[in-house]
Design a protein around this motif. Sequence first.
Motif, PDB file in Angstrom:
ATOM      1  N   GLN A 198     -18.747   5.507   7.835  1.00 31.92           N
ATOM      2  CA  GLN A 198     -20.205   4.545   7.460  1.00 31.92           C
ATOM      3  C   GLN A 198     -20.524   3.618   8.844  1.00 31.92           C
ATOM      4  O   GLN A 198     -21.689   3.470   9.066  1.00 31.92           O
ATOM      5  CB  GLN A 198     -20.077   3.665   6.306  1.00 31.92           C
ATOM      6  CG  GLN A 198     -19.918   4.646   5.087  1.00 31.92           C
ATOM      7  CD  GLN A 198     -19.421   3.793   3.778  1.00 31.92           C
ATOM      8  OE1 GLN A 198     -18.513   3.441   3.701  1.00 31.92           O
ATOM      9  NE2 GLN A 198     -20.556   3.749   3.107  1.00 31.92           N
ATOM     10  N   LYS A 199     -19.589   3.063   9.430  1.00 38.43           N
ATOM     11  CA  LYS A 199     -19.792   2.066  10.662  1.00 38.43           C
ATOM     12  C   LYS A 199     -18.676   2.557  11.734  1.00 38.43           C
ATOM     13  O   LYS A 199     -17.707   3.085  11.478  1.00 38.43           O
ATOM     14  CB  LYS A 199     -19.747   0.910  10.401  1.00 38.43           C
ATOM     15  CG  LYS A 199     -20.560   0.118   9.337  1.00 38.43           C
ATOM     16  CD  LYS A 199     -20.346  -1.296   9.004  1.00 38.43           C
ATOM     17  CE  LYS A 199     -21.464  -1.883   7.978  1.00 38.43           C
ATOM     18  NZ  LYS A 199     -21.042  -3.276   7.857  1.00 38.43           N
ATOM     19  N   GLY A 200     -19.177   2.312  12.779  1.00 35.12           N
ATOM     20  CA  GLY A 200     -18.200   2.584  14.032  1.00 35.12           C
ATOM     21  C   GLY A 200     -17.837   3.990  14.313  1.00 35.12           C
ATOM     22  O   GLY A 200     -18.480   4.930  13.820  1.00 35.12           O
ATOM     23  N   THR A 201     -16.917   4.280  15.223  1.00 37.10           N
ATOM     24  CA  THR A 201     -16.231   5.579  15.441  1.00 37.10           C
ATOM     25  C   THR A 201     -15.108   5.602  15.297  1.00 37.10           C
ATOM     26  O   THR A 201     -14.225   4.941  15.958  1.00 37.10           O
ATOM     27  CB  THR A 201     -16.917   5.840  16.864  1.00 37.10           C
ATOM     28  OG1 THR A 201     -18.367   5.710  17.201  1.00 37.10           O
ATOM     29  CG2 THR A 201     -16.403   7.250  17.196  1.00 37.10           C
ATOM     30  N   LEU A 202     -14.662   6.812  14.465  1.00 32.90           N
ATOM     31  CA  LEU A 202     -13.094   6.829  14.386  1.00 32.90           C
ATOM     32  C   LEU A 202     -12.366   7.957  15.170  1.00 32.90           C
ATOM     33  O   LEU A 202     -13.175   8.933  15.297  1.00 32.90           O
ATOM     34  CB  LEU A 202     -12.798   7.470  12.840  1.00 32.90           C
ATOM     35  CG  LEU A 202     -11.369   7.738  12.342  1.00 32.90           C
ATOM     36  CD1 LEU A 202     -10.904   6.236  12.243  1.00 32.90           C
ATOM     37  CD2 LEU A 202     -11.476   8.404  11.095  1.00 32.90           C
ATOM     38  N   LYS A 203     -11.569   7.488  15.923  1.00 32.11           N
ATOM     39  CA  LYS A 203     -10.961   8.231  16.852  1.00 32.11           C
ATOM     40  C   LYS A 203      -9.606   8.607  16.969  1.00 32.11           C
ATOM     41  O   LYS A 203      -8.780   7.805  16.004  1.00 32.11           O
ATOM     42  CB  LYS A 203     -10.832   7.464  18.275  1.00 32.11           C
ATOM     43  CG  LYS A 203     -12.355   7.018  18.789  1.00 32.11           C
ATOM     44  CD  LYS A 203     -12.245   6.361  20.057  1.00 32.11           C
ATOM     45  CE  LYS A 203     -13.430   5.422  20.179  1.00 32.11           C
ATOM     46  NZ  LYS A 203     -13.532   4.170  19.617  1.00 32.11           N
ATOM     47  N   VAL A 204      -9.080   9.840  17.504  1.00 30.01           N
ATOM     48  CA  VAL A 204      -7.570  10.074  17.193  1.00 30.01           C
ATOM     49  C   VAL A 204      -6.680   9.276  17.784  1.00 30.01           C
ATOM     50  O   VAL A 204      -7.096   8.641  18.932  1.00 30.01           O
ATOM     51  CB  VAL A 204      -7.481  11.549  17.885  1.00 30.01           C
ATOM     52  CG1 VAL A 204      -5.827  11.799  18.050  1.00 30.01           C
ATOM     53  CG2 VAL A 204      -8.077  12.617  17.210  1.00 30.01           C
ATOM     54  N   GLY A 205      -5.627   8.529  17.384  1.00 28.94           N
ATOM     55  CA  GLY A 205      -4.767   7.614  17.811  1.00 28.94           C
ATOM     56  C   GLY A 205      -5.111   6.097  17.161  1.00 28.94           C
ATOM     57  O   GLY A 205      -4.361   5.222  17.268  1.00 28.94           O
ATOM     58  N   ASP A 206      -6.391   6.065  16.272  1.00 28.49           N
ATOM     59  CA  ASP A 206      -6.701   4.813  15.762  1.00 28.49           C
ATOM     60  C   ASP A 206      -5.666   4.476  14.609  1.00 28.49           C
ATOM     61  O   ASP A 206      -5.257   5.234  13.756  1.00 28.49           O
ATOM     62  CB  ASP A 206      -8.091   4.877  15.022  1.00 28.49           C
ATOM     63  CG  ASP A 206      -9.302   4.543  16.130  1.00 28.49           C
ATOM     64  OD1 ASP A 206      -8.699   4.428  17.401  1.00 28.49           O
ATOM     65  OD2 ASP A 206     -10.364   4.614  15.764  1.00 28.49           O
ATOM     66  N   SER A 207      -5.220   3.084  14.632  1.00 32.16           N
ATOM     67  CA  SER A 207      -4.499   2.658  13.409  1.00 32.16           C
ATOM     68  C   SER A 207      -5.509   2.278  12.185  1.00 32.16           C
ATOM     69  O   SER A 207      -6.456   1.590  12.437  1.00 32.16           O
ATOM     70  CB  SER A 207      -3.647   1.525  13.706  1.00 32.16           C
ATOM     71  OG  SER A 207      -2.637   1.836  14.739  1.00 32.16           O
ATOM     72  N   ILE A 208      -5.094   2.911  11.000  1.00 33.69           N
ATOM     73  CA  ILE A 208      -5.933   3.057   9.923  1.00 33.69           C
ATOM     74  C   ILE A 208      -5.385   2.333   8.697  1.00 33.69           C
ATOM     75  O   ILE A 208      -4.168   2.712   8.314  1.00 33.69           O
ATOM     76  CB  ILE A 208      -6.771   4.116   9.579  1.00 33.69           C
ATOM     77  CG1 ILE A 208      -5.732   5.249   9.282  1.00 33.69           C
ATOM     78  CG2 ILE A 208      -7.871   4.521  10.777  1.00 33.69           C
ATOM     79  CD1 ILE A 208      -6.212   6.594   8.947  1.00 33.69           C
ATOM     80  N   ILE A 209      -6.094   1.685   7.849  1.00 30.80           N
ATOM     81  CA  ILE A 209      -5.666   1.128   6.342  1.00 30.80           C
ATOM     82  C   ILE A 209      -6.758   1.712   5.415  1.00 30.80           C
ATOM     83  O   ILE A 209      -7.846   1.490   5.735  1.00 30.80           O
ATOM     84  CB  ILE A 209      -5.394  -0.253   6.481  1.00 30.80           C
ATOM     85  CG1 ILE A 209      -5.268  -0.884   4.904  1.00 30.80           C
ATOM     86  CG2 ILE A 209      -6.609  -1.085   6.999  1.00 30.80           C
ATOM     87  CD1 ILE A 209      -3.834  -0.866   4.878  1.00 30.80           C
ATOM     88  N   ALA A 210      -6.242   2.166   4.610  1.00 37.65           N
ATOM     89  CA  ALA A 210      -7.260   2.743   2.975  1.00 37.65           C
ATOM     90  C   ALA A 210      -6.724   2.465   1.823  1.00 37.65           C
ATOM     91  O   ALA A 210      -5.364   2.965   1.719  1.00 37.65           O
ATOM     92  CB  ALA A 210      -7.308   4.116   3.313  1.00 37.65           C
ATOM     93  N   GLY A 211      -7.071   1.543   1.238  1.00 36.63           N
ATOM     94  CA  GLY A 211      -6.416   0.788  -0.056  1.00 36.63           C
ATOM     95  C   GLY A 211      -5.195   0.164   0.223  1.00 36.63           C
ATOM     96  O   GLY A 211      -5.049  -0.673   1.130  1.00 36.63           O
ATOM     97  N   THR A 212      -4.200   0.659  -0.438  1.00 40.57           N
ATOM     98  CA  THR A 212      -2.597   0.318   0.019  1.00 40.57           C
ATOM     99  C   THR A 212      -1.872   1.278   0.906  1.00 40.57           C
ATOM    100  O   THR A 212      -0.801   0.787   1.138  1.00 40.57           O
ATOM    101  CB  THR A 212      -1.903  -0.036  -1.397  1.00 40.57           C
ATOM    102  OG1 THR A 212      -1.852   1.456  -2.021  1.00 40.57           O
ATOM    103  CG2 THR A 212      -2.728  -0.837  -2.409  1.00 40.57           C
ATOM    104  N   THR A 213      -2.649   2.459   1.547  1.00 40.08           N
ATOM    105  CA  THR A 213      -1.797   2.984   2.214  1.00 40.08           C
ATOM    106  C   THR A 213      -2.354   2.958   3.670  1.00 40.08           C
ATOM    107  O   THR A 213      -3.479   2.550   3.941  1.00 40.08           O
ATOM    108  CB  THR A 213      -1.831   4.654   1.940  1.00 40.08           C
ATOM    109  OG1 THR A 213      -1.097   5.205   2.780  1.00 40.08           O
ATOM    110  CG2 THR A 213      -3.308   5.223   2.021  1.00 40.08           C
ATOM    111  N   TYR A 214      -1.350   3.227   4.624  1.00 36.00           N
ATOM    112  CA  TYR A 214      -1.832   2.971   6.035  1.00 36.00           C
ATOM    113  C   TYR A 214      -1.247   4.109   7.009  1.00 36.00           C
ATOM    114  O   TYR A 214      -0.365   5.071   6.426  1.00 36.00           O
ATOM    115  CB  TYR A 214      -1.299   1.609   6.693  1.00 36.00           C
ATOM    116  CG  TYR A 214       0.033   1.312   6.712  1.00 36.00           C
ATOM    117  CD1 TYR A 214       0.788   1.743   8.098  1.00 36.00           C
ATOM    118  CD2 TYR A 214       1.094   1.278   5.795  1.00 36.00           C
ATOM    119  CE1 TYR A 214       1.967   1.864   8.236  1.00 36.00           C
ATOM    120  CE2 TYR A 214       2.562   1.397   5.893  1.00 36.00           C
ATOM    121  CZ  TYR A 214       2.845   1.583   6.816  1.00 36.00           C
ATOM    122  OH  TYR A 214       4.327   1.436   6.993  1.00 36.00           O
TER     123      TYR A 214
END
Length: 710
Positions: A409-425
């Motif tokens: 929805q915002k920004g650009t997601l790239k391979v190698g990015d550290s992510i968090i979604a809900g309670t999982t990362y």
Amino acid sequence: MGVKLLSIIRVYELAKQLNMTSKEVIELLKKEFDIEVKNHLSSIEGEEAKIIMEYVEEIKNKGSKNVDTNQNNEEKNIEKHEDDKFDDLDVDDDFKKNEKIRKKVRNEKIKRHLGKENKKQEEQIEDIGIVTIPESIRVSELAERIKKPATEILKKLILMGVFVTINQEISFEVAEKIAEQYNILLEKEVKQEREEVLINDFEDKEEDLMPRPPVVTVMGHVDHGKTSLLDAIRHSKVVETEAGGITQHIGAYTVDINDKKIVFLDTPGHEAFTAMRARGAQVTDIAILVVAADDGVMPQTIEAINHAKAANVPIIVAINKIDKSSANPDRVKQELTEYGLIAEEWGGDTICVPVSAKTKQGIDTLLEMILLVAEMQELKANPNRPAKGTIIEAKLDKGRGPVATVIVQKGTLKVGDSIIAGTTYGKVRALIDDKGRKVKSAGPSIPVEILGLAEVPNAGDILYAVSDEKTARQISEMRKEKERQQYFASSSKITLQDLFSQIQEGKVKELNIIVKADVQGSVEALKQALEKLTNDEVKVRVIHGGVGAITESDITLASASNAIIIGFNVRPNNMAMQLAEREKVEVKTYRIIYEAIDDIQAAMKGMLEPEYKEVITARLSVRQTFKASNIGTIAGCYVEDGKVNRNNSIRVIRNGVVIYEGKIASLKRFKDDVREVAAGYECGLTIERFNDIKEGDILETYTIEEVKRA
């Protein structure tokens, strides 16, 4: 620039010919021609259109050279006019020259004086200023922040009737009154949680925003052709460009039309739409409502309309199956007017497009209309920032581990990015687009499949890209802890008991209600009566009304919209009751319409009578009925749940509708009278003054208990 002159022309068609956006044309009409138009679908006369075209062409042809020449001429004329003034007075040239110098000096003095005045005003504004303080603050600290003597503040507090020492704390409200006396504005400090600091989500500046594709969800009644329409769009716009016709890989896909993209969510059905909204994920920009031309508006169509309206999403109606001989699009438009959707050709602002998923007729028009609505919404996002998106669906793949589909929805997601979604990362190991190709990055509104999460997230979870994996792990642990605490703490969904206190605290400005009844007449009567209860403090809004039992779909909508469900002569089914308990949604059932109105009215005024709670003791299913001449109808029942007691009240439910409520006349096991029968056993019973018991009926036994007020 040639004009394709028609007797009337729509604003968006004129915008196309002028090579401008619809919004620019609307502004031009208002500013230059004083023509007020409602929106991009409004019509204007052909003659007016011709004048506008000529005007725009004239402006474009005028070069900057002409503008400069005009300005120079104007300046010369002014100077000449000034000189003429002096000529008329019959004075010598030296005087004229000196007068010009004096005028110049006088103007400079005025400018300097005005500059000083403005500077003074700015300094005064800075002196007044805005000071940020916490919820409560010590007197000494307040004095320091507003740069005033503490003794002076203590005097003012004593005059207000607040007796405190210099080291005692005062509330924000008291501090605000003190600051007002010094012309200082106070603002309450917003405490940022550690999680918010780590995620660092911020509002983007207007200049950083760039246009993004619209995200579209398809909704409608079962068998009206939602999936067929999605398949028709995909095959005509996606698969035809792919070698060998690659099939769909993920739950969302992009379509290219006129060098612009449209993103479709492949999750037909309003339940999924609202389930995601209940988790705070507002992904959809436009909702397409599919209605069959040969069937018209059906119960699920009405539900879909209410769900889309509750989410405040623009609706485009696709009237499907127009290739059928029994198709009647005008009847569909007529039925839609009852629910506030008036077709634009009938003077409304709802776009209705006749389509056929089978013959592909009208699909290009539908896609064009989606782009038109998107253009009016001005959908924008900043691609140059850490990514934020929403999980559309997620699964556990045997070979690849947890796999999640996300719409950025915002920004650009790239391979190698550290992510968090809900309670999982996790860390993005790979990104796969809707054509099954590996990509290195995904910008706003682009759907991609992510590999690299530690666990499977929930649909509707918000995904954030963070600085590193350590930060992502920290946020995950914090969220899990918070989830554990919330599980034990009660949820703060709105109930009639705490409605008045929430109104007083200003938490409730709108009371959302869902009405379910046994017949449509009762639904309409209840809706009208409840909406009349609106007062200055709170607006009563019936967001959905329907006929039949209270279902899980109603509970989900209530949870997402923080609504109360009122059932009139209907009951929730087992699954709905369990979901209501889990989601902490209040379900109130009534047999008399005025009791429902009185309860809502009393709750709004804070005068609720002592509450009596209904406790369901058992649920029985009627397996066989027997007629006895001197007794009446005996129901042979199986106790599915709970324990039935001889003294319980009983209600008869047929197809989710309450048929009768009364008392148990007799309760037997085999030939013996018994006091109670537990779950898993069979029994026979009769109901006082009621013999219309049928096989398949559900019997509920219950007691009424008074709830002690806290």
